[in-house]
Design a protein around this motif. Structure first.
Motif, PDB file in Angstrom:
ATOM      1  N   SER A 153      35.128  24.591  39.817  1.00 42.53           N
ATOM      2  CA  SER A 153      36.100  25.648  39.529  1.00 42.53           C
ATOM      3  C   SER A 153      35.622  26.436  38.316  1.00 42.53           C
ATOM      4  O   SER A 153      34.524  26.199  37.804  1.00 42.53           O
ATOM      5  CB  SER A 153      37.490  25.046  39.285  1.00 42.53           C
ATOM      6  N   GLY A 154      36.477  27.362  37.836  1.00 39.87           N
ATOM      7  CA  GLY A 154      36.121  28.139  36.646  1.00 39.87           C
ATOM      8  C   GLY A 154      34.858  28.942  36.867  1.00 39.87           C
ATOM      9  O   GLY A 154      34.700  29.645  37.863  1.00 39.87           O
ATOM     10  N   VAL A 155      33.917  28.835  35.924  1.00 40.29           N
ATOM     11  CA  VAL A 155      32.609  29.485  36.042  1.00 40.29           C
ATOM     12  C   VAL A 155      31.608  28.432  36.496  1.00 40.29           C
ATOM     13  O   VAL A 155      31.392  27.427  35.808  1.00 40.29           O
ATOM     14  CB  VAL A 155      32.164  30.086  34.701  1.00 40.29           C
ATOM     15  N   GLY A 179      25.093  23.039  42.739  1.00 43.69           N
ATOM     16  CA  GLY A 179      26.183  23.802  42.139  1.00 43.69           C
ATOM     17  C   GLY A 179      26.714  23.016  40.955  1.00 43.69           C
ATOM     18  O   GLY A 179      26.896  21.795  41.052  1.00 43.69           O
ATOM     19  N   ILE A 180      26.929  23.674  39.833  1.00 41.06           N
ATOM     20  CA  ILE A 180      27.401  22.967  38.651  1.00 41.06           C
ATOM     21  C   ILE A 180      28.395  23.833  37.883  1.00 41.06           C
ATOM     22  O   ILE A 180      28.157  25.023  37.667  1.00 41.06           O
ATOM     23  CB  ILE A 180      26.227  22.543  37.740  1.00 41.06           C
ATOM     24  N   THR A 206      37.189  30.682  41.775  1.00 36.24           N
ATOM     25  CA  THR A 206      35.982  30.314  41.034  1.00 36.24           C
ATOM     26  C   THR A 206      35.026  31.503  40.956  1.00 36.24           C
ATOM     27  O   THR A 206      34.860  32.244  41.923  1.00 36.24           O
ATOM     28  CB  THR A 206      35.268  29.125  41.724  1.00 36.24           C
ATOM     29  N   LEU A 207      34.407  31.687  39.797  1.00 38.68           N
ATOM     30  CA  LEU A 207      33.368  32.697  39.631  1.00 38.68           C
ATOM     31  C   LEU A 207      32.031  32.010  39.879  1.00 38.68           C
ATOM     32  O   LEU A 207      31.610  31.139  39.114  1.00 38.68           O
ATOM     33  CB  LEU A 207      33.401  33.292  38.226  1.00 38.68           C
ATOM     34  N   ALA A 208      31.370  32.383  40.973  1.00 37.58           N
ATOM     35  CA  ALA A 208      30.104  31.762  41.358  1.00 37.58           C
ATOM     36  C   ALA A 208      28.939  32.646  40.935  1.00 37.58           C
ATOM     37  O   ALA A 208      28.810  33.782  41.413  1.00 37.58           O
ATOM     38  CB  ALA A 208      30.069  31.528  42.865  1.00 37.58           C
ATOM     39  N   ILE A 250      36.254  31.684  49.425  1.00 37.98           N
ATOM     40  CA  ILE A 250      36.291  30.579  48.455  1.00 37.98           C
ATOM     41  C   ILE A 250      36.293  31.097  47.020  1.00 37.98           C
ATOM     42  O   ILE A 250      37.068  30.636  46.178  1.00 37.98           O
ATOM     43  CB  ILE A 250      35.088  29.639  48.667  1.00 37.98           C
ATOM     44  N   CYS A 251      35.417  32.057  46.727  1.00 39.09           N
ATOM     45  CA  CYS A 251      35.252  32.476  45.337  1.00 39.09           C
ATOM     46  C   CYS A 251      34.625  33.864  45.265  1.00 39.09           C
ATOM     47  O   CYS A 251      34.269  34.469  46.274  1.00 39.09           O
ATOM     48  CB  CYS A 251      34.371  31.468  44.591  1.00 39.09           C
ATOM     49  N   THR A 252      34.491  34.353  44.048  1.00 36.08           N
ATOM     50  CA  THR A 252      33.816  35.617  43.777  1.00 36.08           C
ATOM     51  C   THR A 252      32.357  35.319  43.460  1.00 36.08           C
ATOM     52  O   THR A 252      32.064  34.484  42.601  1.00 36.08           O
ATOM     53  CB  THR A 252      34.462  36.338  42.585  1.00 36.08           C
ATOM     54  N   VAL A 253      31.443  35.977  44.149  1.00 28.70           N
ATOM     55  CA  VAL A 253      30.011  35.731  43.970  1.00 28.70           C
ATOM     56  C   VAL A 253      29.402  36.867  43.159  1.00 28.70           C
ATOM     57  O   VAL A 253      29.545  38.039  43.509  1.00 28.70           O
ATOM     58  CB  VAL A 253      29.287  35.602  45.324  1.00 28.70           C
ATOM     59  N   VAL A 254      28.726  36.519  42.060  1.00 33.23           N
ATOM     60  CA  VAL A 254      28.100  37.510  41.185  1.00 33.23           C
ATOM     61  C   VAL A 254      26.659  37.099  40.941  1.00 33.23           C
ATOM     62  O   VAL A 254      26.375  35.917  40.695  1.00 33.23           O
ATOM     63  CB  VAL A 254      28.849  37.612  39.831  1.00 33.23           C
TER      64      VAL A 254
END
Length: 202
Positions: A28-30, A77-78, A111-113, A129-133
């Motif tokens: 989660s989170g960053v 992934g971490i 989650t910011l991925a 699932i999350c935002t991918v950057v």
């Protein structure tokens, strides 16, 4: 004996793998996502005349240049302030389907991925699932330092063991996922203790 030590090591590795299955890590989170590659290894297996390739000597390189089918992928992934996931499902660059199989259900919404720009990671966004950057070298926040540090740790372990048999790789991935943070914390605590000279008497 050597065989007893080998058997005991793998009993512990299997216990770690079972522990992760019963207590899966959720990011989660960053969180940072990337992959690292290790050469396929048949360590411990005798080659025969009909084997697909000739045995490699220690330190030998891949026969072809670039990321080919000789390379086993460890998708990682971490979370920057949390747990880690390391898993192998295939060779060479991971596909959308492979990344979905690893991370779907293991990432909390919102989650910011951060990724290295590999298009396959867009599947995380497509699944909602999350935002991918894509990480940027110019921006100090959008970096992959944490996942790269974990990859360095994995490579150090591989060098120490002089390679790991590919058939056992996910057992070791379970160990990497659980032990990496503990290793970091131990190193930081040791460094802090050494820097705190007021606790020592001369």
């Amino acid at each position: 004996s050597h065989q007893t030590a080998f058997n005991m090591r793998h009993k512990f590795l299997l216990a770690l793998q079972d522990f992760l299955k019963q207590n899966p890590v959720t990011l989660s989170g960053v969180s940072e996502f990337d992959e690292t590659f290790v050469l396929e290894s048949n360590k411990g297996t005798k080659f025969t005349a009909d084997s697909t390739r000739k045995p490699r000597r220690h330190g030998a390189r891949a026969a072809s240049r670039g990321i080919s089918s000789e390379w086993i992928t460890i998708c990682t992934g971490i979370q920057r302030d949390g747990g880690a996931i390391a898993c192998t499902v295939n060779r060479a660059k991971p596909s959308k389907e492979e990344l979905a199989a690893i991370f779907a259900g293991s990432i909390q919404p919102g989650t910011l991925a951060l990724t290295d720009g590999l298009r396959s990671y867009n599947v995380l966004k497509e699944l909602g699932i999350c935002t991918v950057v894509e990480a940027s070298k110019e921006d100090g926040f959008y970096n992959l330092n944490t996942v790269n540090s974990m990859h360095s740790y994995i490579k150090d372990i591989y060098d120490h063991y002089r390679g790991v048999a590919t058939k056992y790789i996910n057992r070791y991935n379970a160990m990497f996922s659980l032990v990496f943070r503990s290793t970091q914390e131990l190193s930081m605590n040791l460094f802090s203790s050494l820097c705190n000279t007021s606790t020592y008497r001369y």
